[in-house]
Write a protein that holds these residues in place. Structure first.
Motif, PDB file in Angstrom:
ATOM      1  N   UNK A  22      40.956  39.948  26.192  1.00 50.71           N
ATOM      2  CA  UNK A  22      41.301  38.804  26.923  1.00 50.71           C
ATOM      3  C   UNK A  22      40.034  38.457  27.892  1.00 50.71           C
ATOM      4  N   UNK A  23      39.334  39.658  28.472  1.00 49.25           N
ATOM      5  CA  UNK A  23      38.353  39.442  29.352  1.00 49.25           C
ATOM      6  C   UNK A  23      37.098  39.243  28.653  1.00 49.25           C
ATOM      7  N   UNK A  24      36.819  40.203  27.603  1.00 48.59           N
ATOM      8  CA  UNK A  24      35.560  39.962  27.003  1.00 48.59           C
ATOM      9  C   UNK A  24      35.515  39.561  25.408  1.00 48.59           C
ATOM     10  N   UNK A  25      36.760  39.241  24.869  1.00 47.68           N
ATOM     11  CA  UNK A  25      36.979  38.991  23.536  1.00 47.68           C
ATOM     12  C   UNK A  25      36.360  40.143  22.775  1.00 47.68           C
ATOM     13  N   UNK A  26      35.230  39.603  21.863  1.00 44.62           N
ATOM     14  CA  UNK A  26      34.913  40.581  20.676  1.00 44.62           C
ATOM     15  C   UNK A  26      33.496  41.272  21.000  1.00 44.62           C
ATOM     16  N   UNK A  27      33.074  41.092  22.248  1.00 45.55           N
ATOM     17  CA  UNK A  27      31.870  41.948  22.817  1.00 45.55           C
ATOM     18  C   UNK A  27      31.792  43.395  22.616  1.00 45.55           C
ATOM     19  N   UNK A  28      31.037  43.767  22.315  1.00 41.78           N
ATOM     20  CA  UNK A  28      30.876  45.425  22.029  1.00 41.78           C
ATOM     21  C   UNK A  28      31.072  46.028  23.225  1.00 41.78           C
ATOM     22  N   UNK A  29      30.433  45.485  24.434  1.00 41.32           N
ATOM     23  CA  UNK A  29      30.613  46.248  25.780  1.00 41.32           C
ATOM     24  C   UNK A  29      31.359  45.081  26.812  1.00 41.32           C
ATOM     25  N   UNK A  30      32.306  45.599  27.429  1.00 37.13           N
ATOM     26  CA  UNK A  30      32.973  44.748  28.379  1.00 37.13           C
ATOM     27  C   UNK A  30      32.612  45.204  29.896  1.00 37.13           C
ATOM     28  N   UNK A  31      31.971  44.456  30.766  1.00 36.32           N
ATOM     29  CA  UNK A  31      31.351  44.941  32.211  1.00 36.32           C
ATOM     30  C   UNK A  31      32.047  44.020  32.931  1.00 36.32           C
ATOM     31  N   UNK A  32      32.427  44.440  34.072  1.00 35.40           N
ATOM     32  CA  UNK A  32      32.908  43.523  35.043  1.00 35.40           C
ATOM     33  C   UNK A  32      32.401  44.131  36.397  1.00 35.40           C
ATOM     34  N   UNK A  33      31.339  43.223  37.013  1.00 31.56           N
ATOM     35  CA  UNK A  33      30.732  43.262  38.011  1.00 31.56           C
ATOM     36  C   UNK A  33      31.033  42.457  39.273  1.00 31.56           C
ATOM     37  N   UNK A  34      31.033  43.257  40.516  1.00 28.18           N
ATOM     38  CA  UNK A  34      31.321  42.567  41.596  1.00 28.18           C
ATOM     39  C   UNK A  34      30.604  43.524  42.821  1.00 28.18           C
ATOM     40  N   UNK A  35      30.548  42.989  44.039  1.00 29.36           N
ATOM     41  CA  UNK A  35      29.841  43.705  44.958  1.00 29.36           C
ATOM     42  C   UNK A  35      30.809  43.963  46.186  1.00 29.36           C
ATOM     43  N   UNK A  36      30.544  45.243  46.905  1.00 28.66           N
ATOM     44  CA  UNK A  36      31.241  45.642  47.968  1.00 28.66           C
ATOM     45  C   UNK A  36      30.550  45.462  49.126  1.00 28.66           C
ATOM     46  N   UNK A  37      30.898  44.847  50.308  1.00 26.25           N
ATOM     47  CA  UNK A  37      30.306  44.687  51.357  1.00 26.25           C
ATOM     48  C   UNK A  37      30.848  45.593  52.389  1.00 26.25           C
ATOM     49  N   UNK A  38      29.748  46.196  53.009  1.00 26.77           N
ATOM     50  CA  UNK A  38      29.690  47.257  54.183  1.00 26.77           C
ATOM     51  C   UNK A  38      29.718  46.215  55.427  1.00 26.77           C
ATOM     52  N   UNK A  39      30.721  45.643  55.849  1.00 27.44           N
ATOM     53  CA  UNK A  39      30.319  44.485  56.733  1.00 27.44           C
ATOM     54  C   UNK A  39      29.454  45.097  58.081  1.00 27.44           C
ATOM     55  N   UNK A  40      29.871  45.958  58.823  1.00 30.54           N
ATOM     56  CA  UNK A  40      28.936  46.428  59.811  1.00 30.54           C
ATOM     57  C   UNK A  40      27.618  46.776  59.581  1.00 30.54           C
ATOM     58  N   UNK A  41      27.163  47.228  58.514  1.00 34.45           N
ATOM     59  CA  UNK A  41      26.149  47.163  58.135  1.00 34.45           C
ATOM     60  C   UNK A  41      25.331  46.190  57.558  1.00 34.45           C
ATOM     61  N   UNK A  42      26.127  45.185  57.026  1.00 35.00           N
ATOM     62  CA  UNK A  42      25.802  44.089  56.409  1.00 35.00           C
ATOM     63  C   UNK A  42      24.856  44.630  55.101  1.00 35.00           C
ATOM     64  N   UNK A  43      25.462  45.552  54.641  1.00 26.76           N
ATOM     65  CA  UNK A  43      24.893  46.045  53.382  1.00 26.76           C
ATOM     66  C   UNK A  43      26.048  45.994  52.043  1.00 26.76           C
ATOM     67  N   UNK A  44      25.108  45.622  50.981  1.00 26.76           N
ATOM     68  CA  UNK A  44      25.916  45.258  49.724  1.00 26.76           C
ATOM     69  C   UNK A  44      25.731  46.271  48.847  1.00 26.76           C
ATOM     70  N   UNK A  45      26.646  46.831  48.103  1.00 28.57           N
ATOM     71  CA  UNK A  45      26.864  47.745  47.071  1.00 28.57           C
ATOM     72  C   UNK A  45      27.334  47.056  45.665  1.00 28.57           C
ATOM     73  N   UNK A  46      26.460  47.096  44.561  1.00 25.83           N
ATOM     74  CA  UNK A  46      26.846  46.494  43.417  1.00 25.83           C
ATOM     75  C   UNK A  46      27.777  47.517  42.448  1.00 25.83           C
ATOM     76  N   UNK A  47      28.904  47.010  42.256  1.00 23.08           N
ATOM     77  CA  UNK A  47      29.875  47.745  41.693  1.00 23.08           C
ATOM     78  C   UNK A  47      29.885  47.081  39.905  1.00 23.08           C
TER      79      UNK A  47
END
Length: 778
Positions: free
Chosen positions: A94-119
């Protein structure tokens, strides 16, 4: 797509930091995880706190959170464990249909540091889907005349999994007609094809059922199936076929019209119009075509006309079956007609020998008969017999011939012809019979002499007879000839002739052919008129005279009756009906005339009656002188010798007296003779046959008696000549007694007893010499 989402997230985070005035780290770190799909909610994905270099408790303190925009969050942070977990069920297809790889990307924010981490989380595929066809059943239509090797595309299966978990292969259930070929498109998608390995025959197998299976490579292996129904379209490649090459049936010949004999059946393996069969007669003669009826749709054969075993006992019919494509088939129908006993035997008279002589010997052939029965077998076996107790019998000859021969003596005189009935009976059940009638005449031979029905014959023929069957050579007169004895001989014309005799007695019957004959008073021959005397002193009933008459006939024809036909003084005299006596009816008066004239009629009782008349003149006076005086006063006399009249009268009286005595003697003699003759006739009746009755007491005897009894004495007075007739004391009465006519014996007619003569005195004894005077003029 995931990179684009991550880039937009970072831009949003930088803008947020600038807005908040918080420091941020421009170089974000990229953290990657991998998680299989279809995990339950809260499933562990990765230790995010460790990867961020933070303690789990710091996550909440430092405001660590997942930032995303416009999509449903698939993962969540567990602050207590410091791990990244699934926020719900993840479906890679449902998420990626017939794609060979199915990647889900989002960010995690460390708010006190205003630092983003890519997931970046890769959702890996699991074999959670089986290959699936669009329909569970698939209909494939193929014409049966398609050549082998033909390919028919089949629908492909779909498997949303990828990689080894996706569709890997197709398999077809085993079939001797079909195989499976898998083709690949340019994009690598595989699709199946149905290959015809062997020619189809709809009549052999109209439908084929196949199972196509699509399988993936996952573990466990998953597959999907579709049911393929191959329908073979018909072509007219089959001819009709009868269930039997020959149909046989046996039927009795007396089946009614319309009876069903049998039904022929032909089948065509084709279907539709190609398999529709119609029936018809093939090469059937017109005579048989009228006998049977065929239903073209059902093949039912019925009788359309009466069958006759004697006409045709077997029918061979050819039936044709034709389908819609002009394919033909034929079969034979053999109909055997069974005989029933529906024909009566027939008898034909081949020869008939009639008439047959009555002296034919025993065994003489009378007739030759031929018997025939159109039926067969027991129904056609015929036996013959003759009815009645006849002197004949039937003998079996050759083949179907019988001879009718004599079995007893024939006698034409007893039976001159025979009505013969020959009965022919067959052996059917029930049996039928036929009668033939013919007449046999028996020819006569001269074996019987002529016979008379009686030993003797007695016949009666009327006198004056005409000539008849027994030819009389002359006419008979009963008064002369009364019976005849003769012998008759009958001779036949046979060879030799035979004869017999019989006696014939012929009696002549009397007819009324004689009129009464008046014997007294007789008419004078000299022309004078007789005068009877009646004294004036006579009392009523005084006998004046008696008319005597006879009849030559006999029986009733001789019965006489008298009547007074005419009188000058009516009422003065009367005539006895049966005696003829003339008597005074009243006393004579002085005024009565001296001369009375009477006319007396005598009539017999024949048919028709005959009669005679006589005229009497009665002089009324008391004595002869008175008579003479009266006569002289009536008629003057010119005779001068009147005195001599008295002398003549005296002489006449004396002569009459003598004659009377002689007459009495002669009468006694005749009486004795008649009595003697009657005794002789009673003793022998045949001795006097043919002798006329007048020889005994007849007309001649009476006439002789009267001539003897009366005498004429001529008297003269003056110039007148007269003769005097003296009366006799007795006269014969001619009336026949009734008793004599009741006897029927012809010979009795000859007996004198049938003719009694009654003597009746005309005058009393004291006046026996009183004369009756008759005068005739000179």
């Amino acid at each position: 797509m995931a990179a684009q989402r991550n880039s937009s997230d970072r831009c949003a985070l930088v803008l947020l930091c600038l807005f908040l005035g918080a420091p941020w780290e421009s170089e974000a770190r990229q953290i990657r995880y991998s998680v299989p799909e279809e995990l339950d909610k809260g499933s562990f994905v990765g230790n995010i706190s460790k990867d961020l270099g933070l303690e789990p408790r710091e996550l909440a303190e430092r405001g660590v959170r997942i930032v995303s925009r416009g999509r449903t969050q698939l993962f969540a942070l567990n602050p207590r464990s410091g791990s990244l977990v699934t926020a719900g069920r993840i479906d890679r297809e449902e998420l990626c249909a017939q794609s060979a790889r199915c990647l889900v990307s989002f960010n995690i924010l460390v708010e006190d540091r205003v630092k983003l981490f890519g997931i970046e989380i890769e959702v890996t595929d699991i074999n959670d889907n089986a290959p699936k066809f669009q329909a569970e059943n698939l209909d494939v239509k193929i014409n049966e005349n398609v050549a082998a090797g033909m390919r028919f595309p089949l629908p492909e299966a779909v498997d949303p999994d990828v990689g080894v978990n996706s569709l890997q292969s197709y398999q077809l259930s085993p079939s001797r007609h079909f195989s499976l070929a898998v083709q690949s498109r340019a994009n690598g998608v595989k699709y199946p094809e149905l290959v015809l390995e062997r020619a189809l025959d709809r009549e052999e197998e109209a439908q084929h059922h196949l199972v196509l299976t699509a399988s993936d490579g996952g573990d466990p292996l998953r597959s999907g199936t579709v049911l393929i129904s191959v329908t073979v379209f018909d072509t007219n490649d089959n001819a009709p076929v009868f269930t039997l090459p020959e149909y046989r049936v046996s039927v009795p010949e007396n089946l009614p019209v319309g009876t069903q004999l049998l039904t022929v059946t032909a089948t065509d393996r084709d279907e539709g119009a190609n398999g529709e069969v119609t029936y018809s007669f093939r090469k059937l003669p017109d005579t048989q075509l009228l006998k049977f009826q065929l239903n073209k749709n059902t093949g039912e054969i019925k009788i359309s006309d009466n069958l006759d075993y004697e006409e045709t006992g077997f029918y061979e019919i050819e039936i044709q079956a034709e389908d819609g494509g002009a394919y033909l088939a034929t079969a034979k129908v053999l109909i055997t007609v069974e005989d029933v006993n529906d024909n009566s035997p027939e008898v034909t008279i081949t020869s008939l020998f009639s008439p047959l002589k009555e002296d034919s010997p025993l065994g003489t052939v009378i007739a030759l008969l031929n018997v025939h029965d159109l039926d067969s077998g027991q129904n056609g076996q015929v036996t013959c017999s003759i009815a009645g107790n006849l002197p004949f019998k039937l003998e079996k000859s050759i083949d179907s011939y019988y001879r009718l021969v004599t079995h007893g003596a024939l006698d034409r005189e007893q039976v001159s012809s025979y009505n013969i009935t020959v009965t022919a009976t067959d052996g059917g059940s029930p049996p039928l019979s036929m009668e033939t009638h013919f007449t046999l005449q028996v020819a006569d031979i001269n074996d019987n002499p002529p016979t008379f029905s009686h030993i003797s014959y007695i016949t009666y023929i009327p006198e004056n007879n005409p000539r008849g069957v027994l030819y009389a050579l002359r006419s008979f007169d009963y008064e002369q000839f009364r019976d005849l004895q003769m012998q008759v001989t009958a001779t036949d014309s046979g060879n030799p002739p035979l004869s017999s005799n019989v006696s014939l007695s012929l009696f002549v019957l009397d007819q009324n052919d004689n009129a009464p004959e008046i014997l007294y008073p007789s008419l004078p021959t000299d022309g004078s008129t007789g005068v009877e005397l009646a004294p004036r002193s006579a009392e009523p009933g005084y006998l004046v005279t008696k008319v005597v008459a006879v009849d030559r006939d006999s029986g009733q024809n001789a019965w006489l009756s008298y009547r007074l036909l005419k009188a000058s003084e009516p009422g003065l005299f009367a005539v006895g009906l049966h005696t003829g006596e003339v008597r005074t009816a009243r006393a004579l008066l002085d005024r009565d005339a001296l001369k009375q004239s009477l006319v007396v009629a005598v009539q017999d009782h024949g048919q028709p009656p005959l009669s005679a008349t006589v005229t009497l003149t009665v002089a009324v006076a008391d004595s002869i002188p008175d008579v003479l005086a009266d006569l002289e006063s009536l008629e003057p006399s010119n005779n001068p010798d009147h005195s001599s009249l008295t002398l003549y009268l005296v002489v006449a009286v004396a002569a009459v007296s003598c004659v009377f005595l002689a007459f009495v003697i002669m009468l006694l003699a005749l009486r004795i003779r008649r009595w003697h003759t009657s005794r002789l006739l009673q003793a022998s009746r045949g001795g006097l046959e043919g002798v006329p009755a007048s020889q005994f007491v007849g007309v001649d005897g009476v006439r002789a008696f009267l001539q003897t009894y009366s005498h004429e004495v001529s008297l003269t007075a003056d110039s007148r000549k007269s003769h005097l007739i003296f009366p006799q004391p007795n006269y014969a009465d001619t009336l026949i007694s009734q008793e004599s006519c009741e006897k029927k014996d012809p010979l009795s007619l000859l007996d004198d007893s049938k003719f009694p003569i009654e003597d009746t005195p005309l005058v009393p004894v004291s006046s026996i010499f009183t004369p009756f005077l008759s005068f005739k003029k000179l």
